[in-house]
Write a protein that holds these residues in place. Structure first.
Motif, short mmCIF file in Angstrom:
data_model
loop_
_atom_site.label_atom_id
_atom_site.label_comp_id
_atom_site.label_asym_id
_atom_site.label_seq_id
_atom_site.Cartn_x
_atom_site.Cartn_y
_atom_site.Cartn_z
N LEU A 27 64.10 5.01 -11.51
CA LEU A 27 65.09 5.45 -12.50
C LEU A 27 64.58 6.64 -13.30
N VAL A 28 63.32 6.57 -13.72
CA VAL A 28 62.74 7.66 -14.51
C VAL A 28 62.75 8.95 -13.69
N LEU A 29 62.28 8.88 -12.45
CA LEU A 29 62.26 10.08 -11.60
C LEU A 29 63.67 10.60 -11.33
N TYR A 30 64.58 9.70 -11.06
CA TYR A 30 65.96 10.06 -10.75
C TYR A 30 66.62 10.81 -11.91
N TYR A 31 66.52 10.23 -13.10
CA TYR A 31 67.15 10.85 -14.27
C TYR A 31 66.39 12.09 -14.73
N LEU A 32 65.09 12.13 -14.53
CA LEU A 32 64.32 13.32 -14.87
C LEU A 32 64.73 14.50 -13.99
#
Length: 187
Positions: free
Chosen positions: A48-53
């Motif tokens: 999720l962090v990578l995706y939204y970043l």
């Protein structure tokens, strides 16, 4: 020129998006198969962090400044304004889509994909109907497509939450702390 940069930014984003989802799905499947449920939560949070970043750093700036980018490459002002007006509500639809994609990936890594096939059939038919209603009888034009997309993604997200909350292994659900995310990234 700017057009090439715009195209490359979008392609770069989708390459990242597909890579992150593929990596997430594989890592979740492996962790789930090994019974490492705490790793499932960590991998899901990192995904999720990578995706939204990637979204925040690549696509969102392009969407927020599309009118100016389009004007700079010679697109007529009325077209640039129309595109920008469609992109603003699309931002929310894309954020919903990102979350729904991630949650569906989590569920499918546990073999819980049957519901999504049924939902997809119904949701696609509903979306086609809504596009027709919004565009023609209601006269919303292209904006109607954006509203139909948002409803489509909200239905997908609701279905993903249903499967996630009632069909997946309870110990794989949830997120880990930021310190756990950082550890997993080697920070």
């Amino acid at each position: 020129g700017l057009l090439e940069i715009l195209v490359l930014a979008v392609l770069f984003y989708y390459a990242i998006q597909c890579s992150v989802m593929d990596k997430l799905g594989i890592a979740l499947s492996v962790a789930y198969g090994n019974g490492a449920y705490d790793v499932c939560r960590q991998v899901f949070t990192q995904g999720l962090v990578l995706y939204y970043l990637a979204y925040a750093l690549v696509i969102l700036p392009v969407m927020l400044t599309a009118k100016y980018i389009l004007l700079a490459i010679g697109v007529a002002e009325e077209n640039a304004v129309l595109v920008q007006a469609m992109l603003y509500p699309s931002i929310f639809a894309q954020l919903v889509q990102l979350l729904g994609d991630a949650i569906r990936t989590h569920c499918m890594a546990q073999g819980k994909e049957v519901f999504f096939g049924k939902l997809s059939l119904v949701n696609n038919l509903l979306s086609l109907f809504l596009v027709y209603v919004f565009v023609l009888p209601l006269g919303l034009g292209l904006q109607g497509c954006v509203y139909a997309k948002l409803i489509y993604e909200l239905a997908n997200l609701a279905g993903a939450f249903y499967v996630y909350g009632w069909q997946t292994e309870p110990l794989t659900r949830g997120l880990v702390s930021f310190s756990e995310v950082r550890k997993g990234f080697g920070l």
